[in-house]
Design a protein around this motif. Structure first.
Motif, PDB file in Angstrom:
ATOM      1  N   GLU A  18      36.460  36.314  42.118  1.00 59.96           N
ATOM      2  CA  GLU A  18      36.645  36.998  43.234  1.00 59.96           C
ATOM      3  C   GLU A  18      35.693  38.023  43.568  1.00 59.96           C
ATOM      4  N   ASP A  19      35.237  38.868  42.502  1.00 63.95           N
ATOM      5  CA  ASP A  19      34.452  39.854  42.738  1.00 63.95           C
ATOM      6  C   ASP A  19      32.919  39.208  43.326  1.00 63.95           C
TER       7      ASP A  19
ATOM      8  N   SER B  35      33.503  38.360  46.672  1.00 67.28           N
ATOM      9  CA  SER B  35      33.297  39.566  47.532  1.00 67.28           C
ATOM     10  C   SER B  35      31.883  40.042  47.833  1.00 67.28           C
ATOM     11  N   ARG B  36      31.206  39.951  46.889  1.00 66.70           N
ATOM     12  CA  ARG B  36      29.662  40.349  47.037  1.00 66.70           C
ATOM     13  C   ARG B  36      29.038  39.562  48.115  1.00 66.70           C
TER      14      ARG B  36
END
Length: 114
Positions: free
Chosen positions: A2-3, A6-7
């Motif tokens: 997810e991180d 997101s980026r």
């Protein structure tokens, strides 16, 4: 995941960065080549590239004096998997809606949409 996702989506939120990615899809380019069509400085383009690089969308190579920017296409697999998961869920909801409408004697929805 997810991180990283997101980026990637944050990096692609900017229209100049999206355009750079689209241009890099046809081949590697230098920072100067990427900067040509934009009304911004080469330094601004370098900052955009840094965001794309931190998101894993591009890498910078080194070929003698040239430092081409390369699109990392496998990142799009990550995005595609994420999008596909939610597309399938939406499709399943529309199929359930079609079933309910049939039970109620209503016509089916066109392509899954009411």
């Amino acid at each position: 995941m997810e991180d990283r996702l997101s980026r990637v989506f944050a990096a692609l939120a900017d229209p100049i960065r999206r355009d750079m990615v689209a241009r890099l899809a046809s081949g590697d380019a230098t920072v100067n080549e990427l900067a040509e069509p934009y009304p911004v400085t080469v330094q601004a383009v370098s900052k955009h590239l840094k965001v794309l690089e931190e998101a894993g969308l591009v890498t910078r190579g080194k070929q003698a004096q040239r430092r081409p920017v390369h699109l990392e296409a496998e990142v799009f697999d990550l995005m595609t998997k994420w999008i596909e998961r939610y597309r399938r869920q939406a499709e399943e909801r529309y199929q359930r809606l079609d079933e309910v409408l049939l039970e109620l004697g209503q016509p089916r929805t066109e392509g899954g949409a009411p």
